[in-house]
Design a protein around this motif. Sequence first.
Motif, PDB file in Angstrom:
ATOM      1  N   SER A 247      43.994  16.047  81.047  1.00 31.05           N
ATOM      2  CA  SER A 247      43.145  17.067  81.660  1.00 31.05           C
ATOM      3  C   SER A 247      43.962  18.181  82.295  1.00 31.05           C
ATOM      4  CB  SER A 247      42.257  16.422  82.723  1.00 31.05           C
ATOM      5  OG  SER A 247      43.046  16.045  83.824  1.00 31.05           O
ATOM      6  N   THR A 248      43.422  19.394  82.230  1.00 24.25           N
ATOM      7  CA  THR A 248      43.980  20.531  82.941  1.00 24.25           C
ATOM      8  C   THR A 248      42.838  21.198  83.701  1.00 24.25           C
ATOM      9  OG1 THR A 248      45.444  20.860  81.057  1.00 24.25           O
ATOM     10  CG2 THR A 248      45.327  22.651  82.679  1.00 24.25           C
ATOM     11  N   ALA A 249      42.991  21.334  85.023  1.00 22.90           N
ATOM     12  CA  ALA A 249      41.944  21.993  85.806  1.00 22.90           C
ATOM     13  C   ALA A 249      42.096  23.492  85.665  1.00 22.90           C
ATOM     14  CB  ALA A 249      42.054  21.576  87.263  1.00 22.90           C
ATOM     15  N   ILE A 250      40.982  24.199  85.417  1.00 22.31           N
ATOM     16  CA  ILE A 250      41.078  25.657  85.265  1.00 22.31           C
ATOM     17  C   ILE A 250      40.299  26.399  86.349  1.00 22.31           C
ATOM     18  CG2 ILE A 250      41.513  25.638  82.789  1.00 22.31           C
ATOM     19  CD1 ILE A 250      38.461  26.432  82.569  1.00 22.31           C
ATOM     20  N   ALA A 251      39.406  25.700  87.055  1.00 25.39           N
ATOM     21  CA  ALA A 251      38.626  26.374  88.088  1.00 25.39           C
ATOM     22  C   ALA A 251      37.935  25.338  88.964  1.00 25.39           C
ATOM     23  CB  ALA A 251      37.569  27.273  87.444  1.00 25.39           C
ATOM     24  N   PHE A 252      37.399  25.797  90.078  1.00 25.62           N
ATOM     25  CA  PHE A 252      36.580  24.939  90.927  1.00 25.62           C
ATOM     26  C   PHE A 252      35.137  25.400  90.861  1.00 25.62           C
ATOM     27  CE2 PHE A 252      40.656  23.966  92.723  1.00 25.62           C
ATOM     28  CZ  PHE A 252      40.532  22.629  93.088  1.00 25.62           C
ATOM     29  N   ASP A 253      34.242  24.433  90.824  1.00 29.79           N
ATOM     30  CA  ASP A 253      32.820  24.745  90.890  1.00 29.79           C
ATOM     31  C   ASP A 253      32.331  24.155  92.200  1.00 29.79           C
ATOM     32  OD1 ASP A 253      30.226  25.365  90.400  1.00 29.79           O
ATOM     33  OD2 ASP A 253      29.876  23.720  88.998  1.00 29.79           O
TER      34      ASP A 253
ATOM     35  N   LEU B 213      36.622  34.067  88.150  1.00 28.10           N
ATOM     36  CA  LEU B 213      35.968  34.723  89.276  1.00 28.10           C
ATOM     37  C   LEU B 213      34.711  35.460  88.815  1.00 28.10           C
ATOM     38  CD1 LEU B 213      36.717  34.925  92.286  1.00 28.10           C
ATOM     39  CD2 LEU B 213      37.662  37.177  91.814  1.00 28.10           C
ATOM     40  N   ALA B 214      34.854  36.168  87.673  1.00 25.84           N
ATOM     41  CA  ALA B 214      33.737  36.955  87.156  1.00 25.84           C
ATOM     42  C   ALA B 214      32.565  36.060  86.754  1.00 25.84           C
ATOM     43  CB  ALA B 214      34.195  37.789  85.964  1.00 25.84           C
ATOM     44  N   ALA B 215      32.860  34.820  86.313  1.00 22.95           N
ATOM     45  CA  ALA B 215      31.791  33.920  85.879  1.00 22.95           C
ATOM     46  C   ALA B 215      31.133  33.200  87.056  1.00 22.95           C
ATOM     47  CB  ALA B 215      32.335  32.903  84.882  1.00 22.95           C
ATOM     48  N   GLY B 216      31.620  33.473  88.276  1.00 25.99           N
ATOM     49  CA  GLY B 216      30.966  32.902  89.445  1.00 25.99           C
ATOM     50  C   GLY B 216      31.605  31.615  89.941  1.00 25.99           C
ATOM     51  N   TYR B 217      32.773  31.264  89.420  1.00 21.70           N
ATOM     52  CA  TYR B 217      33.454  30.069  89.894  1.00 21.70           C
ATOM     53  C   TYR B 217      34.634  30.450  90.781  1.00 21.70           C
ATOM     54  CZ  TYR B 217      30.680  27.812  86.297  1.00 21.70           C
ATOM     55  OH  TYR B 217      29.638  27.360  85.538  1.00 21.70           O
ATOM     56  N   VAL B 218      35.314  29.434  91.278  1.00 22.92           N
ATOM     57  CA  VAL B 218      36.420  29.659  92.191  1.00 22.92           C
ATOM     58  C   VAL B 218      37.731  29.474  91.430  1.00 22.92           C
ATOM     59  CG1 VAL B 218      37.487  28.926  94.340  1.00 22.92           C
ATOM     60  CG2 VAL B 218      34.996  28.754  94.045  1.00 22.92           C
ATOM     61  N   PRO B 219      38.620  30.494  91.458  1.00 23.92           N
ATOM     62  CA  PRO B 219      39.884  30.378  90.720  1.00 23.92           C
ATOM     63  C   PRO B 219      40.785  29.299  91.313  1.00 23.92           C
ATOM     64  CG  PRO B 219      39.443  32.651  91.353  1.00 23.92           C
ATOM     65  CD  PRO B 219      38.462  31.799  92.092  1.00 23.92           C
ATOM     66  N   MET B 220      41.741  28.828  90.509  1.00 29.65           N
ATOM     67  CA  MET B 220      42.720  27.858  90.985  1.00 29.65           C
ATOM     68  C   MET B 220      43.629  28.536  92.003  1.00 29.65           C
ATOM     69  SD  MET B 220      41.936  25.197  89.319  1.00 29.65           S
ATOM     70  CE  MET B 220      43.301  24.095  89.647  1.00 29.65           C
TER      71      MET B 220
ATOM     72  N   ASN C  13      37.057  27.082 100.963  1.00 31.73           N
ATOM     73  CA  ASN C  13      36.699  25.712 101.300  1.00 31.73           C
ATOM     74  C   ASN C  13      36.514  24.836 100.069  1.00 31.73           C
ATOM     75  OD1 ASN C  13      36.837  26.215 104.000  1.00 31.73           O
ATOM     76  ND2 ASN C  13      34.638  26.635 104.223  1.00 31.73           N
ATOM     77  N   ALA C  14      36.118  25.477  98.957  1.00 28.77           N
ATOM     78  CA  ALA C  14      35.944  24.714  97.721  1.00 28.77           C
ATOM     79  C   ALA C  14      37.299  24.237  97.208  1.00 28.77           C
ATOM     80  CB  ALA C  14      35.248  25.568  96.668  1.00 28.77           C
ATOM     81  N   VAL C  15      38.290  25.140  97.246  1.00 25.39           N
ATOM     82  CA  VAL C  15      39.614  24.815  96.712  1.00 25.39           C
ATOM     83  C   VAL C  15      40.289  23.740  97.555  1.00 25.39           C
ATOM     84  CG1 VAL C  15      41.927  25.721  96.338  1.00 25.39           C
ATOM     85  CG2 VAL C  15      39.937  27.043  95.614  1.00 25.39           C
ATOM     86  N   THR C  16      40.153  23.833  98.878  1.00 25.81           N
ATOM     87  CA  THR C  16      40.802  22.845  99.743  1.00 25.81           C
ATOM     88  C   THR C  16      39.992  21.550  99.839  1.00 25.81           C
ATOM     89  OG1 THR C  16      39.686  23.810 101.633  1.00 25.81           O
ATOM     90  CG2 THR C  16      41.916  24.599 101.173  1.00 25.81           C
TER      91      THR C  16
ATOM     92  N   ASP D 269      46.584  31.961  83.913  1.00 26.28           N
ATOM     93  CA  ASP D 269      47.291  33.149  84.405  1.00 26.28           C
ATOM     94  C   ASP D 269      46.417  33.890  85.417  1.00 26.28           C
ATOM     95  OD1 ASP D 269      48.438  35.683  84.745  1.00 26.28           O
ATOM     96  OD2 ASP D 269      49.423  35.533  82.783  1.00 26.28           O
ATOM     97  N   PRO D 270      46.920  34.076  86.660  1.00 26.28           N
ATOM     98  CA  PRO D 270      46.101  34.707  87.699  1.00 26.28           C
ATOM     99  C   PRO D 270      45.659  36.124  87.339  1.00 26.28           C
ATOM    100  CG  PRO D 270      48.104  33.751  88.628  1.00 26.28           C
ATOM    101  CD  PRO D 270      48.247  33.665  87.145  1.00 26.28           C
TER     102      PRO D 270
END
Lengths: 279, 313
Positions: free
Chosen positions: A104-110, A268-275, A226-229, A259-260
């Motif tokens: 698995s590779t995490a790409i974003a936080f929901d 970010l544009a899709a409404g999720y939280v970036p890594m 808060n989602a990322v942490t 890639d940031p």
Amino acid sequence: MSLGKVLGVAVLGSALLAPLSPATTQAASQVVINGSTTVLPVVQKASESFMAAHPNVALSISGGGSGNGIKALIEGQCDIAMSSRLIADKEVKAAAAKKVNPVSTAIAFDAIVPVVHTTNPVKAMTSAQLRDIYAGKIKNWKEVGGKDAKIVVISRATSSGTFECWNELIMHKTRVMPAALMQASNGAVVQAVAKNPNAIGYIGLGYLDKTVHGMTVDGVQATPENAVTRKWPISRELLLYTNGQPQGNVKMFMDYMLDPTKGQKDVLAAGYVPMPVKK
Amino acid sequence: MGAFAPWSGITLFSGNLMSNRLFKEKMVERSLFFTALISLLALAGIVIFLFMEGMPLFAHYSLTDFFFGELWYPAEDPGVFGILPLITGSLAVTLLSSVLAIPLGVLPAIYLNEIAHSNTRRILKPFIELLAALPSVVLGFLGMVVLAPFIQSAFGADTGLNLLNAALVLTVMTVPNICSISEDALHAVPNSLREGSLALGATKWQTIVRVVVPAAVSGIGTAIMLGMSRAIGETMVVLMCAGGAGIIPDSLFTPIRPMPASIAAEMAEAPFGSDHYHALFAIGIVLFVFTFIFNIVAYRIAAKHRQVGTSSL
């Protein structure tokens, strides 16, 4: 059975086309991506700019749910499986039987946010209260400090990724009561809550807008930080599964996604939280 | 062999008009037969597929639990697949919308055909038929954002997304079908019947109630059954307007989840080949059986009330 047939035709087709491909200017190699419709919008968006930058790689993307994606990865029908949950034990066993090694590779936080009508005086809840409301134990707003009115509970279809996440992180496998209204999408939940002063629903953080009010849970505000942490109690990672460590074109796409300045902008544009950016 | 005889006519006497025409006729006949066959084959294929995908559930899930279970937790392991609330939801919304749609569809048809001036009819009928052309997703959206909040405030309901809301939107959808087909049925009643009735001294009202409507009852019955079969199979409207709670309705304001809504909401995410997947197809079988029954009833009504002589439709 029918899938086998489709696969057979595809194999036959590629066998027929194979001798032709060197004639065309460097055959586009295909990367097949399948899985969660929660992850789909991000990957879809990133794939467009990725393919523009790498015209020799064609990404074929379809969404059929996390389970379907992981199944396709195990069956060798896709290169990348999108998933909004960790792979299940059953699936790990099935993969081992087929000599597939899902990585698995995490790409974003929901992050999932419980929402209420903007006029609702109740602005904060504990996760235990949320669970009792969805289980049907708390039925009236006055039990959680609101006015005397029946709580209209809005949930998602039981097979959606958002429901799965809610079920796991809030319900802890307690059943959502049958009387809960089921809506088919995040947008429909927002609509239903915005139109009903006594409603409560839950949506992805990216869908939170001014028409509804996002509540604090256990004293924590629903924010990207808060989602990322993982301070926010209802957040999860969006994952891409590959067979073994990503290689070749698959690795190229993974790097692009993380890639940031590229893929993470689409997150970010899709409404999720970036890594979080690694230092 | 006989069927291919025209070939010899063509090869021997290419100018032979008679054989040529016969050949063309045969060709047209065959191609028409073939097109008719295609839809039959498609139907057979769909039914076979439906049963092949739906039946595996019952290998290890009992029919009683499926039909009479009151809980639907398909994503659990093992899943719980009780569709009683879904069936009652479907039946409730279909019956309620029919109760509203039958008078709203049949009465205007009688007015248009028997009472209205022919110009009125010529203007009104296309508009009613245009209503039938509205995409169900548009009606569903209106039901969700306009009608539901209205029901919520007007009746003080917990939520506007409920049985009544869905039934009202379905009514709007089925009225034009019922009206249009009923009107055709009334139109097909020969004028000699009306003239005979009036000549015997009956009033216009008596003629309509005792002569024209009974003569057209098979067509009107068909119209109603087709309307109901559309209502029970309609997906988008019930998905958007009915609320989606998997409970047995006990009032007009109960949110419900009819069968098509469950299938539409869950099929995309149900893992291929899982119990959940098979259960959704099994619901499809139940739905198919219901619409099949409605169509048989429509056929029976048409056959039973078919009058011999000029009044038959």
